[in-house]
Design a protein around this motif. Structure first.
Motif, PDB file in Angstrom:
ATOM      1  N   LEU A 157       0.770  -1.227   0.103  1.00  0.00           N
ATOM      2  CA  LEU A 157       0.286  -0.073   0.159  1.00  0.00           C
ATOM      3  C   LEU A 157       0.866   1.279  -0.061  1.00  0.00           C
ATOM      4  N   ARG A 158       0.727   1.910  -0.962  1.00  0.00           N
ATOM      5  CA  ARG A 158       1.522   3.191  -1.370  1.00  0.00           C
ATOM      6  C   ARG A 158       0.661   4.519  -1.262  1.00  0.00           C
ATOM      7  N   ALA A 159       0.776   5.434  -0.558  1.00  0.00           N
ATOM      8  CA  ALA A 159      -0.245   6.579  -0.621  1.00  0.00           C
ATOM      9  C   ALA A 159       0.557   7.719  -0.143  1.00  0.00           C
ATOM     10  N   GLY A 193      15.455   0.344  -9.139  1.00  0.00           N
ATOM     11  CA  GLY A 193      15.073   1.274 -10.154  1.00  0.00           C
ATOM     12  C   GLY A 193      15.003   2.637  -9.832  1.00  0.00           C
ATOM     13  N   PRO A 194      14.389   3.394 -10.503  1.00  0.00           N
ATOM     14  CA  PRO A 194      13.331   2.978 -11.539  1.00  0.00           C
ATOM     15  C   PRO A 194      14.444   2.580 -12.891  1.00  0.00           C
ATOM     16  N   LEU A 195      13.973   1.279 -13.512  1.00  0.00           N
ATOM     17  CA  LEU A 195      14.608   0.925 -14.691  1.00  0.00           C
ATOM     18  C   LEU A 195      14.489   1.764 -15.796  1.00  0.00           C
ATOM     19  N   ALA A 250      12.070   5.565 -17.037  1.00  0.00           N
ATOM     20  CA  ALA A 250      11.230   6.742 -16.742  1.00  0.00           C
ATOM     21  C   ALA A 250      10.028   6.186 -16.358  1.00  0.00           C
ATOM     22  N   THR A 251       9.292   6.934 -15.227  1.00  0.00           N
ATOM     23  CA  THR A 251       7.957   6.312 -15.048  1.00  0.00           C
ATOM     24  C   THR A 251       7.117   7.490 -14.439  1.00  0.00           C
ATOM     25  N   GLY A 252       5.871   7.644 -14.631  1.00  0.00           N
ATOM     26  CA  GLY A 252       4.938   8.600 -13.813  1.00  0.00           C
ATOM     27  C   GLY A 252       4.711   8.351 -12.405  1.00  0.00           C
ATOM     28  N   THR A 253       4.855   7.059 -12.218  1.00  0.00           N
ATOM     29  CA  THR A 253       4.427   6.793 -10.725  1.00  0.00           C
ATOM     30  C   THR A 253       5.834   7.441 -10.053  1.00  0.00           C
ATOM     31  N   LYS A 254       6.934   7.513 -10.409  1.00  0.00           N
ATOM     32  CA  LYS A 254       7.983   8.053  -9.448  1.00  0.00           C
ATOM     33  C   LYS A 254       8.686   9.226 -10.394  1.00  0.00           C
ATOM     34  N   PRO A 255       8.061  10.225 -10.750  1.00  0.00           N
ATOM     35  CA  PRO A 255       8.399  11.244 -11.659  1.00  0.00           C
ATOM     36  C   PRO A 255       9.848  11.837 -11.412  1.00  0.00           C
ATOM     37  N   CYS A 285      13.005  -5.723  -9.435  1.00  0.00           N
ATOM     38  CA  CYS A 285      13.209  -4.693 -10.498  1.00  0.00           C
ATOM     39  C   CYS A 285      12.056  -3.806 -10.651  1.00  0.00           C
ATOM     40  N   ILE A 286      12.166  -2.363 -10.445  1.00  0.00           N
ATOM     41  CA  ILE A 286      10.967  -1.597 -10.647  1.00  0.00           C
ATOM     42  C   ILE A 286      11.088  -0.360 -11.622  1.00  0.00           C
ATOM     43  N   GLY A 287      10.060  -0.159 -11.902  1.00  0.00           N
ATOM     44  CA  GLY A 287       9.850   1.172 -12.612  1.00  0.00           C
ATOM     45  C   GLY A 287       9.745   1.189 -14.203  1.00  0.00           C
ATOM     46  N   GLY A 288       8.466   1.370 -14.442  1.00  0.00           N
ATOM     47  CA  GLY A 288       8.291   1.077 -15.940  1.00  0.00           C
ATOM     48  C   GLY A 288       8.118  -0.267 -16.630  1.00  0.00           C
ATOM     49  N   VAL A 289       8.104  -0.957 -15.596  1.00  0.00           N
ATOM     50  CA  VAL A 289       8.067  -2.483 -15.933  1.00  0.00           C
ATOM     51  C   VAL A 289       6.570  -2.748 -16.378  1.00  0.00           C
ATOM     52  N   VAL A 344       5.351  -4.296 -10.275  1.00  0.00           N
ATOM     53  CA  VAL A 344       4.536  -3.782 -11.679  1.00  0.00           C
ATOM     54  C   VAL A 344       3.590  -2.915 -10.838  1.00  0.00           C
ATOM     55  N   VAL A 345       3.502  -1.606 -11.248  1.00  0.00           N
ATOM     56  CA  VAL A 345       2.352  -0.946 -10.674  1.00  0.00           C
ATOM     57  C   VAL A 345       1.208  -0.137 -11.550  1.00  0.00           C
ATOM     58  N   SER A 346       1.742   0.982 -12.487  1.00  0.00           N
ATOM     59  CA  SER A 346       0.676   1.291 -13.209  1.00  0.00           C
ATOM     60  C   SER A 346       0.179   0.710 -14.362  1.00  0.00           C
ATOM     61  N   ALA A 347       0.978  -0.359 -15.002  1.00  0.00           N
ATOM     62  CA  ALA A 347       0.514  -1.383 -15.843  1.00  0.00           C
ATOM     63  C   ALA A 347      -0.505  -2.163 -15.350  1.00  0.00           C
TER      64      ALA A 347
END
Ligand code: TZP
Ligand code: MG
Length: 207
Positions: free
Chosen positions: A40-42, A131-133, A135-140, A163-167, A185-188
């Motif tokens: 849980l990330r908020a 990561g982020p491996l 670029a990702t909008g989740t951790k801009p 491994c995290i970030g844009g996966v 995997v977050v946004s995907a």
């Protein structure tokens, strides 16, 4: 309960993508699809609200044997007695986290370079994110680390490395080819039309 050591696919219920109303439904979908661990990330919610949402998630994750990890908030993790807590480079050190959450709660740490990964292991983390491996909008605000150090991190760190970030499904093959065995995997997942199906199909490719 699944062990973090055996986890390959790590999902995050991130309130940047999921409304509070949808937390239970999303938790259920991620678990049904086969996520091995959930966080849980908020970033924008107060601890009291994070605790409320975590208490909604816990019966669902537990019914699936999925460990629940709280991002950043040690006191929330300690209060609800969840399975894990996750700290970043700017958060409390692992020893402090462990002192707050106790021995039955594992501690993960975010790392953004090979040096940070090695240091997190020396610090006593139970797993690391790397990561982020991409670029990702989740951790801009973070510069992507790319794939070039993925294999070396796995040589130098014996802990589980996620491994995290844009996966996403489209990048999974090159992430695995670079040496990754575990991914976050977050946004995907959270933005997928059919969340549990997206999780299931990606998980099938991780074995
Ligand atoms: N830490 C490094 S990248 C990241 C975090 C929390 C976000 C990953 O999210 P996404 O949507 O899978 O790129
Ligand atoms: Mg943090």
């Amino acid at each position: 309960m699944k062990r973090i050591q055996d986890a390959r696919l790590y999902g995050i219920v991130d309130l940047g993508y999921v409304t509070a109303d949808n937390v239970e439904r999303m938790t259920e979908q991620l678990c049904l699809g086969g996520a091995d661990v959930l966080q849980l990330r908020a970033k924008k919610l107060v601890p009291q609200e994070i605790e409320r949402l975590a208490r909604l998630m816990l019966p669902i994750t537990r019914s699936h044997g999925v460990p629940l990890v709280i991002n950043d908030h040690l006191e929330v993790a300690a209060a609800i007695g969840c399975e894990g807590v996750h700290v970043g480079q700017d958060d409390d050190v692992v020893a402090k986290a462990r002192a707050v959450v106790g021995p039955s709660c594992f501690v993960g740490k975010s790392t953004h370079s090979l040096a940070q990964a090695v240091a997190a292991q020396a610090e006593g983390a139970d797993y690391i994110g790397f990561g982020p491996l991409y670029a990702t909008g989740t951790k801009p605000d973070y510069v992507p680390v790319g794939l070039s150090d993925v294999a070396e991190v796995h040589r130098r760190v014996t802990l589980p490395v996620f491994c995290i970030g844009g996966v996403n499904a489209g990048r999974l093959d090159e992430v695995i080819a670079a040496g990754a065995r575990r991914v976050v995997v977050v946004s995907a997942f959270l933005l997928a039309a059919d969340v549990s199906d997206e999780v299931r199909r990606l998980k099938a490719r991780l074995v």
